[in-house]
Each structure stands twice: as C-alpha cells, then as structure tokens.
Design a protein around this motif. Structure first.
Motif, PDB file in Angstrom:
ATOM      1  N   PRO A   1       0.833  -1.203   0.000  1.00 24.16           N
ATOM      2  CA  PRO A   1       0.000   0.000   0.000  1.00 24.16           C
ATOM      3  C   PRO A   1       0.868   1.253   0.000  1.00 24.16           C
ATOM      4  O   PRO A   1       1.907   1.302   0.659  1.00 24.16           O
ATOM      5  CB  PRO A   1      -0.799  -0.109   1.297  1.00 24.16           C
ATOM      6  CG  PRO A   1      -0.746  -1.552   1.670  1.00 24.16           C
ATOM      7  CD  PRO A   1       0.571  -2.057   1.156  1.00 24.16           C
ATOM      8  N   LYS A   2       0.417   2.242  -0.745  1.00 23.32           N
ATOM      9  CA  LYS A   2       1.116   3.515  -0.845  1.00 23.32           C
ATOM     10  C   LYS A   2       0.116   4.632  -0.555  1.00 23.32           C
ATOM     11  O   LYS A   2      -0.981   4.633  -1.095  1.00 23.32           O
ATOM     12  CB  LYS A   2       1.732   3.687  -2.237  1.00 23.32           C
ATOM     13  CG  LYS A   2       2.841   2.694  -2.508  1.00 23.32           C
ATOM     14  CD  LYS A   2       3.178   2.550  -3.975  1.00 23.32           C
ATOM     15  CE  LYS A   2       2.338   1.559  -4.714  1.00 23.32           C
ATOM     16  NZ  LYS A   2       2.451   0.172  -4.341  1.00 23.32           N
ATOM     17  N   TYR A   3       0.527   5.553   0.299  1.00 21.28           N
ATOM     18  CA  TYR A   3      -0.290   6.718   0.631  1.00 21.28           C
ATOM     19  C   TYR A   3       0.460   7.950   0.160  1.00 21.28           C
ATOM     20  O   TYR A   3       1.662   8.080   0.391  1.00 21.28           O
ATOM     21  CB  TYR A   3      -0.521   6.809   2.137  1.00 21.28           C
ATOM     22  CG  TYR A   3      -1.318   5.657   2.695  1.00 21.28           C
ATOM     23  CD1 TYR A   3      -2.703   5.735   2.787  1.00 21.28           C
ATOM     24  CD2 TYR A   3      -0.687   4.493   3.123  1.00 21.28           C
ATOM     25  CE1 TYR A   3      -3.442   4.680   3.303  1.00 21.28           C
ATOM     26  CE2 TYR A   3      -1.416   3.436   3.638  1.00 21.28           C
ATOM     27  CZ  TYR A   3      -2.792   3.534   3.723  1.00 21.28           C
ATOM     28  OH  TYR A   3      -3.515   2.489   4.229  1.00 21.28           O
TER      29      TYR A   3
ATOM     30  N   VAL B   1      -4.215  10.768   0.291  1.00 26.81           N
ATOM     31  CA  VAL B   1      -4.806  11.070   1.599  1.00 26.81           C
ATOM     32  C   VAL B   1      -5.046  12.554   1.819  1.00 26.81           C
ATOM     33  O   VAL B   1      -5.393  12.968   2.912  1.00 26.81           O
ATOM     34  CB  VAL B   1      -3.967  10.473   2.755  1.00 26.81           C
ATOM     35  CG1 VAL B   1      -4.064   8.962   2.761  1.00 26.81           C
ATOM     36  CG2 VAL B   1      -2.522  10.925   2.690  1.00 26.81           C
ATOM     37  N   GLY B   2      -4.867  13.368   0.788  1.00 29.12           N
ATOM     38  CA  GLY B   2      -5.125  14.797   0.912  1.00 29.12           C
ATOM     39  C   GLY B   2      -3.898  15.561   1.360  1.00 29.12           C
ATOM     40  O   GLY B   2      -2.858  14.987   1.659  1.00 29.12           O
ATOM     41  N   GLY B   3      -4.044  16.880   1.415  1.00 30.60           N
ATOM     42  CA  GLY B   3      -2.913  17.736   1.712  1.00 30.60           C
ATOM     43  C   GLY B   3      -2.765  18.135   3.165  1.00 30.60           C
ATOM     44  O   GLY B   3      -1.772  18.741   3.546  1.00 30.60           O
TER      45      GLY B   3
ATOM     46  N   ARG C   1      -1.927   6.044  10.206  1.00 33.30           N
ATOM     47  CA  ARG C   1      -1.630   5.345  11.471  1.00 33.30           C
ATOM     48  C   ARG C   1      -2.789   4.427  11.872  1.00 33.30           C
ATOM     49  O   ARG C   1      -2.570   3.344  12.389  1.00 33.30           O
ATOM     50  CB  ARG C   1      -1.346   6.339  12.591  1.00 33.30           C
ATOM     51  CG  ARG C   1       0.037   6.959  12.520  1.00 33.30           C
ATOM     52  CD  ARG C   1       0.291   7.749  13.797  1.00 33.30           C
ATOM     53  NE  ARG C   1       1.440   8.590  13.738  1.00 33.30           N
ATOM     54  CZ  ARG C   1       2.673   8.196  14.060  1.00 33.30           C
ATOM     55  NH1 ARG C   1       2.902   6.953  14.420  1.00 33.30           N
ATOM     56  NH2 ARG C   1       3.684   9.054  14.013  1.00 33.30           N
ATOM     57  N   GLU C   2      -4.011   4.862  11.656  1.00 32.52           N
ATOM     58  CA  GLU C   2      -5.184   4.057  12.006  1.00 32.52           C
ATOM     59  C   GLU C   2      -5.355   2.863  11.076  1.00 32.52           C
ATOM     60  O   GLU C   2      -5.766   1.785  11.510  1.00 32.52           O
ATOM     61  CB  GLU C   2      -6.448   4.916  11.950  1.00 32.52           C
ATOM     62  CG  GLU C   2      -6.566   5.895  13.091  1.00 32.52           C
ATOM     63  CD  GLU C   2      -7.785   6.806  12.963  1.00 32.52           C
ATOM     64  OE1 GLU C   2      -8.718   6.468  12.211  1.00 32.52           O
ATOM     65  OE2 GLU C   2      -7.783   7.860  13.613  1.00 32.52           O
TER      66      GLU C   2
ATOM     67  N   ASP D   1      -1.640  16.533   9.284  1.00 32.79           N
ATOM     68  CA  ASP D   1      -2.084  15.873  10.509  1.00 32.79           C
ATOM     69  C   ASP D   1      -3.189  14.862  10.233  1.00 32.79           C
ATOM     70  O   ASP D   1      -3.182  13.752  10.770  1.00 32.79           O
ATOM     71  CB  ASP D   1      -2.552  16.908  11.542  1.00 32.79           C
ATOM     72  CG  ASP D   1      -1.398  17.748  12.082  1.00 32.79           C
ATOM     73  OD1 ASP D   1      -0.258  17.246  12.123  1.00 32.79           O
ATOM     74  OD2 ASP D   1      -1.642  18.910  12.458  1.00 32.79           O
ATOM     75  N   ALA D   2      -4.136  15.222   9.384  1.00 34.13           N
ATOM     76  CA  ALA D   2      -5.224  14.301   9.039  1.00 34.13           C
ATOM     77  C   ALA D   2      -4.690  13.098   8.271  1.00 34.13           C
ATOM     78  O   ALA D   2      -5.123  11.963   8.493  1.00 34.13           O
ATOM     79  CB  ALA D   2      -6.288  15.030   8.217  1.00 34.13           C
ATOM     80  N   ALA D   3      -3.743  13.330   7.358  1.00 36.66           N
ATOM     81  CA  ALA D   3      -3.159  12.237   6.577  1.00 36.66           C
ATOM     82  C   ALA D   3      -2.430  11.257   7.485  1.00 36.66           C
ATOM     83  O   ALA D   3      -2.602  10.036   7.364  1.00 36.66           O
ATOM     84  CB  ALA D   3      -2.209  12.801   5.522  1.00 36.66           C
TER      85      ALA D   3
END
Length: 186
Positions: free
Chosen positions: A83-85, A102-104, A114-115, A107-109
C-alpha cells in the motif's frame, strides 16, 4: 497503530536531492558513486520487506510511479504491491497499484495512515513531507544512510523547526565504502 519511519539517503552535509540521478540535479546519482556493499544492500531489502506501507509526497510518488512498475525482482515486487499513501492536494487518479491519496492536510493524513496500518509506514525521499513530519513530531524513527561526500548544494533533508527535536541513537554501523547507517528514535 502504525509507526512512521523516515528512511533517507543523505550526504554528510545533509543533501538528499536526487540520490538516484533521475531528477536532473547537477550531482544526481551520488549514491551510485560510493558502494554501500552487500550489507548496505541487505539493509534496504530487509527494510522494504518489513515495511507495511509507504507514505510519500507527490513529487517522490510521481518519480517512483514512473520507475518501479517496470522493474522486476523481489524488491520491486514488494515495492509495487505494498500500500502507498500520497500526501497531496493536487494528485488525482493515481495509477500505481495500491495507491491512496490522503489529501494535503498533514495531521489528518498521518492520523488516517496510522489508524489503517499496523506496522512500519516508511517515507522515502519526499523532502517537503519529511520536513513537515519532523516539525510536527510525527516521526517515530529516522533511518539515515549517510554517504561520505559533501555536495555543498542541493535540497537538504532538514529544514527549520519550531524547536529542538531530541533523538536517541538506536543503532549505527558502517557498510560498504564508508557509508554509515544511523537509526534514531524519539
């Protein structure tokens, strides 16, 4: 919950730009000029085989997505399948297998990755992303393969931070022709 590991090829003066020579940097390909030996090669293979996923910035992702799908072998197969994010606000419809944008928002990415993962999520290249991860204290482990050369110019691994970032040296060893592998934890 995943651990975030930054793994970088750098020079003694902290340059991380174009270690493979594909980006047009005047000193590009500097890692190929200094052998890291069988032990250094094995370190990179083991690191890749033990990685659960990759976290990349857009620029590094695009370079990897151009290069890796055409390569063969155990290392390439693992890189291509895992998997690549990608942390990006501009990338749309990534084509490389198992890629998720995962967006810009950093912190959210990081929270999302991590989850979703349990093992080591490894960051290669991705200078801007790495600097942001370090500044925000998201890095659990820093692996530096330091090549004995000073380039004097080029994109540096470390940027400005808001404060001191203490690290603990977890391991160090010399491989090949004086290449030092340093592993730090927070």
């Amino acid at each position: 919950m995943a651990r975030l590991v930054v793994s970088q090829f750098i020079t003694v003066d902290g340059v991380m730009e174009d270690p493979g020579g594909a980006e047009g940097f005047k000193y590009g390909g500097w890692t190929f000029e200094i052998p890291r030996g069988d032990e250094g090669d094995q370190f990179k293979v083991e690191e890749t085989m033990e990685s659960d996923a990759l976290l990349l910035g857009r620029v590094t992702y695009e370079g990897f997505a151009t290069a890796w799908p055409t390569r063969e072998g155990e290392f390439a197969d693992r890189f291509n399948a895992m998997p690549k994010y990608v942390v990006s606000s501009t990338l749309r419809d990534p084509e490389w297998t198992n890629t998720t944008v995962v967006g810009g928002d950093l912190d959210a990415a990081v929270a999302r990755v991590r989850e979703e993962r349990d093992g080591d999520v490894v960051v290669h290249g991705s200078a801007q992303l790495v600097q942001g991860l370090i500044a925000a204290d998201h890095v659990d482990e820093l692996r530096l393969m330091v090549f004995p050369v000073i380039l004097g110019t080029g994109k540096r691994l470390f940027g400005a931070t808001d404060g001191k970032k203490p690290l603990r040296l977890a391991s160090s060893r010399v491989v090949g022709d004086g290449v030092t592998i340093l592993t730090y934890t927070r």
